[in-house]
Design a protein around this motif. Sequence first.
Motif, mmCIF file in Angstrom:
data_model
loop_
_atom_site.group_PDB
_atom_site.id
_atom_site.type_symbol
_atom_site.label_atom_id
_atom_site.label_comp_id
_atom_site.label_asym_id
_atom_site.label_seq_id
_atom_site.Cartn_x
_atom_site.Cartn_y
_atom_site.Cartn_z
ATOM 1 N N ASP A 1 -23.149 29.427 2.304
ATOM 2 C CA ASP A 1 -22.754 28.721 1.086
ATOM 3 C C ASP A 1 -23.897 27.841 0.594
ATOM 4 O OD1 ASP A 1 -21.421 27.468 -0.994
ATOM 5 O OD2 ASP A 1 -20.077 26.305 0.278
ATOM 6 N N GLN B 1 -25.569 26.127 -2.721
ATOM 7 C CA GLN B 1 -25.158 25.719 -4.060
ATOM 8 C C GLN B 1 -26.332 25.099 -4.801
ATOM 9 O OE1 GLN B 1 -21.879 22.987 -3.460
ATOM 10 N NE2 GLN B 1 -20.655 24.524 -2.396
ATOM 11 N N GLN C 1 -22.160 20.510 -8.688
ATOM 12 C CA GLN C 1 -22.582 21.898 -8.584
ATOM 13 C C GLN C 1 -22.627 22.506 -9.977
ATOM 14 O OE1 GLN C 1 -20.142 24.300 -6.020
ATOM 15 N NE2 GLN C 1 -21.387 26.119 -6.331
#
Length: 159
Positions: free
Chosen positions: A74, A76, A87
């Motif tokens: 993950d 971002q 984000q």
Amino acid sequence: MNTRTIRTLAAALSLTAALAISGCSGDGKPEMTVSGAFMPQPVNDKMAGGFMVIKNGSGTADKLTGATSSLSDDLQIHETKDQKMQQVQSMDVPANGELKLERGGNHIMFMGLKSTPKVGDKVTVELRFEKAGSVKVELDVKERTYNAQAPTTAAGHGH
């Protein structure tokens, strides 16, 4: 064919391949180069930040649309506005300009680390761009207090 002709052809072919690989083929795709890439050593395996300067050496604007790494599933893209981090789906990389990912500003966030890298390690990241495609980058893991300083004199240029 004699040996000299074969060598000349081989040299011409390898030069053609190098130009195609480096993106100098004139196809209008942006050419991205990355400098100063680093990650401060994470405090734990929860999260880490990635910082670098992405330079677009072409007359075509592009967008950073994502990143992947074996360190985390993950990654971002975060922007910082009014001292608040959020984000975003992409960030602009202007034509003949640069996108700075730096402490206190825009950055890449690694969420849920699979391991905790130590100072001196390297973390490989693949940046994805809307037009330029993928660019692989190695982040040097630095001390937690490390902060890249932009060169203020001409001495820092030309490397």
